[in-house]
Write an enzyme that holds these catalytic residues in place. Structure first.
Site, PDB file in Angstrom:
ATOM      1  N   PHE A 144       3.726   8.552 -13.161  1.00  0.00           N
ATOM      2  CA  PHE A 144       2.267   8.528 -13.086  1.00  0.00           C
ATOM      3  C   PHE A 144       1.857   9.144 -11.762  1.00  0.00           C
ATOM      4  O   PHE A 144       2.699   9.519 -10.945  1.00  0.00           O
ATOM      5  CB  PHE A 144       1.733   7.090 -13.216  1.00  0.00           C
ATOM      6  CG  PHE A 144       2.159   6.190 -12.095  1.00  0.00           C
ATOM      7  CD1 PHE A 144       1.326   5.986 -10.995  1.00  0.00           C
ATOM      8  CD2 PHE A 144       3.372   5.542 -12.126  1.00  0.00           C
ATOM      9  CE1 PHE A 144       1.725   5.160  -9.948  1.00  0.00           C
ATOM     10  CE2 PHE A 144       3.775   4.715 -11.083  1.00  0.00           C
ATOM     11  CZ  PHE A 144       2.952   4.530  -9.996  1.00  0.00           C
ATOM     12  N   GLY A 145       0.567   9.247 -11.546  1.00  0.00           N
ATOM     13  CA  GLY A 145       0.081   9.765 -10.269  1.00  0.00           C
ATOM     14  C   GLY A 145       0.568  11.173  -9.984  1.00  0.00           C
ATOM     15  O   GLY A 145       0.454  12.071 -10.824  1.00  0.00           O
ATOM     16  N   TYR A 146       1.142  11.337  -8.813  1.00  0.00           N
ATOM     17  CA  TYR A 146       1.597  12.651  -8.356  1.00  0.00           C
ATOM     18  C   TYR A 146       3.021  12.992  -8.818  1.00  0.00           C
ATOM     19  O   TYR A 146       3.549  14.048  -8.467  1.00  0.00           O
ATOM     20  CB  TYR A 146       1.532  12.714  -6.821  1.00  0.00           C
ATOM     21  CG  TYR A 146       0.143  12.525  -6.270  1.00  0.00           C
ATOM     22  CD1 TYR A 146      -0.772  13.577  -6.244  1.00  0.00           C
ATOM     23  CD2 TYR A 146      -0.270  11.288  -5.794  1.00  0.00           C
ATOM     24  CE1 TYR A 146      -2.054  13.398  -5.742  1.00  0.00           C
ATOM     25  CE2 TYR A 146      -1.557  11.106  -5.292  1.00  0.00           C
ATOM     26  CZ  TYR A 146      -2.439  12.156  -5.270  1.00  0.00           C
ATOM     27  OH  TYR A 146      -3.707  11.987  -4.780  1.00  0.00           O
ATOM     28  N   ASP A 147       3.643  12.122  -9.608  1.00  0.00           N
ATOM     29  CA  ASP A 147       5.042  12.314 -10.001  1.00  0.00           C
ATOM     30  C   ASP A 147       5.355  13.685 -10.603  1.00  0.00           C
ATOM     31  O   ASP A 147       6.394  14.268 -10.288  1.00  0.00           O
ATOM     32  CB  ASP A 147       5.495  11.212 -10.959  1.00  0.00           C
ATOM     33  CG  ASP A 147       5.632   9.855 -10.285  1.00  0.00           C
ATOM     34  OD1 ASP A 147       5.476   9.765  -9.045  1.00  0.00           O
ATOM     35  OD2 ASP A 147       5.904   8.864 -11.009  1.00  0.00           O
ATOM     36  N   LYS A 149      14.484   6.434 -11.139  1.00  0.00           N
ATOM     37  CA  LYS A 149      13.286   6.402 -10.299  1.00  0.00           C
ATOM     38  C   LYS A 149      13.177   5.070  -9.569  1.00  0.00           C
ATOM     39  O   LYS A 149      12.928   5.026  -8.365  1.00  0.00           O
ATOM     40  CB  LYS A 149      12.027   6.645 -11.136  1.00  0.00           C
ATOM     41  CG  LYS A 149      10.750   6.557 -10.317  1.00  0.00           C
ATOM     42  CD  LYS A 149       9.500   6.702 -11.153  1.00  0.00           C
ATOM     43  CE  LYS A 149       8.261   6.525 -10.288  1.00  0.00           C
ATOM     44  NZ  LYS A 149       7.027   6.599 -11.048  1.00  0.00           N
ATOM     45  N   HIS A 156      10.536   5.009  -3.131  1.00  0.00           N
ATOM     46  CA  HIS A 156      10.059   4.328  -1.933  1.00  0.00           C
ATOM     47  C   HIS A 156       9.771   2.855  -2.217  1.00  0.00           C
ATOM     48  O   HIS A 156      10.133   1.987  -1.427  1.00  0.00           O
ATOM     49  CB  HIS A 156       8.809   5.038  -1.401  1.00  0.00           C
ATOM     50  CG  HIS A 156       7.718   5.239  -2.422  1.00  0.00           C
ATOM     51  ND1 HIS A 156       7.932   5.826  -3.660  1.00  0.00           N
ATOM     52  CD2 HIS A 156       6.407   4.902  -2.410  1.00  0.00           C
ATOM     53  CE1 HIS A 156       6.811   5.854  -4.345  1.00  0.00           C
ATOM     54  NE2 HIS A 156       5.859   5.295  -3.608  1.00  0.00           N
ATOM     55  N   ARG A 157       9.165   2.566  -3.347  1.00  0.00           N
ATOM     56  CA  ARG A 157       8.848   1.176  -3.701  1.00  0.00           C
ATOM     57  C   ARG A 157      10.105   0.375  -4.007  1.00  0.00           C
ATOM     58  O   ARG A 157      10.250  -0.764  -3.565  1.00  0.00           O
ATOM     59  CB  ARG A 157       7.916   1.129  -4.914  1.00  0.00           C
ATOM     60  CG  ARG A 157       6.489   1.437  -4.583  1.00  0.00           C
ATOM     61  CD  ARG A 157       5.581   1.097  -5.776  1.00  0.00           C
ATOM     62  NE  ARG A 157       4.223   1.453  -5.469  1.00  0.00           N
ATOM     63  CZ  ARG A 157       3.616   2.554  -5.910  1.00  0.00           C
ATOM     64  NH1 ARG A 157       4.260   3.415  -6.681  1.00  0.00           N
ATOM     65  NH2 ARG A 157       2.366   2.791  -5.579  1.00  0.00           N
ATOM     66  N   ASP A 183       0.888  -1.152   0.000  1.00  0.00           N
ATOM     67  CA  ASP A 183       0.000   0.000   0.000  1.00  0.00           C
ATOM     68  C   ASP A 183       0.926   1.202   0.000  1.00  0.00           C
ATOM     69  O   ASP A 183       1.915   1.238   0.738  1.00  0.00           O
ATOM     70  CB  ASP A 183      -0.946   0.023   1.199  1.00  0.00           C
ATOM     71  CG  ASP A 183      -2.137   0.953   0.951  1.00  0.00           C
ATOM     72  OD1 ASP A 183      -2.628   0.992  -0.193  1.00  0.00           O
ATOM     73  OD2 ASP A 183      -2.566   1.639   1.886  1.00  0.00           O
TER      74      ASP A 183
END
Length: 178
Positions: free
Chosen positions: A133-136, A156, A161-162, A44
């Site tokens: 993607f997303g907030y990048d 990246k 974090h991932r 998550d």
């Protein structure tokens, strides 16, 4: 290790009813382990902005609501984030991406392996970059001098974090399994 997607086992998405990234990752991993009968790995992740008391947090993917999909969802989430931060000047928009990975040996595993990693940055007032993607496009990395959307994907994956959470989990599993 051989990792297979949950779709190979007919595992459906789980309602994320937890109040934390950890709780939601455990819910997902338990559901996948139950459905597959195998060990399961779930994550998550999301964006936590200090000026917004950690929002969007566990609601990052659905910050602007459930009705949007794909790129339009990203745009709606980014627009809502920018609106929420309109009175917060750049330099005061500290934030972090969070990733929680949970590994369960079986569905009732009482001792899940939990790895948490963050990626520190700031939220820009305007998007920059075409990647990710997303907030990048809004997530500024002061130490890199660019947004995540401007990073090469290899960089990246190494810094994120991932990526860091996954490397840590692999190291833990190597030690545990010899």
């Amino acid at each position: 290790l051989r990792v297979q997607p949950q779709s190979d086992f007919g595992v459906t998405d789980v309602e994320e009813t937890g109040l934390t990234f950890v709780e939601n990752a455990i819910l997902k991993a338990r559901a996948a382990a139950r459905a597959s009968g195998l060990p399961a790995l779930a994550d998550d992740s999301g964006l936590a902005v200090d000026a917004l008391a950690g929002a969007p947090g566990i609601y990052s993917a659905r910050y602007a609501g459930e009705s949007n999909d794909g790129e339009s969802k990203d745009k709606a989430n980014n627009a809502k984030l920018l609106a929420a931060l309109k009175d917060v000047p750049e330099g005061k928009r500290t934030a972090r991406y969070w990733c929680v990975l949970v590994y369960l040996r079986h569905a009732e595993d009482p001792v899940p392996v939990i790895v948490q990693r963050s990626w520190e940055g700031e939220v820009l007032a305007h998007p920059r970059g075409e990647g990710g993607f997303g907030y990048d496009p809004l997530f500024w990395l002061p130490d890199q001098g660019m947004s995540v959307a401007e990073l090469p994907s290899e960089t990246k994956n190494r810094l994120s974090h991932r990526g860091r959470a996954l490397h840590t989990l692999v190291d833990i599993l190597k030690v545990a399994h010899g």
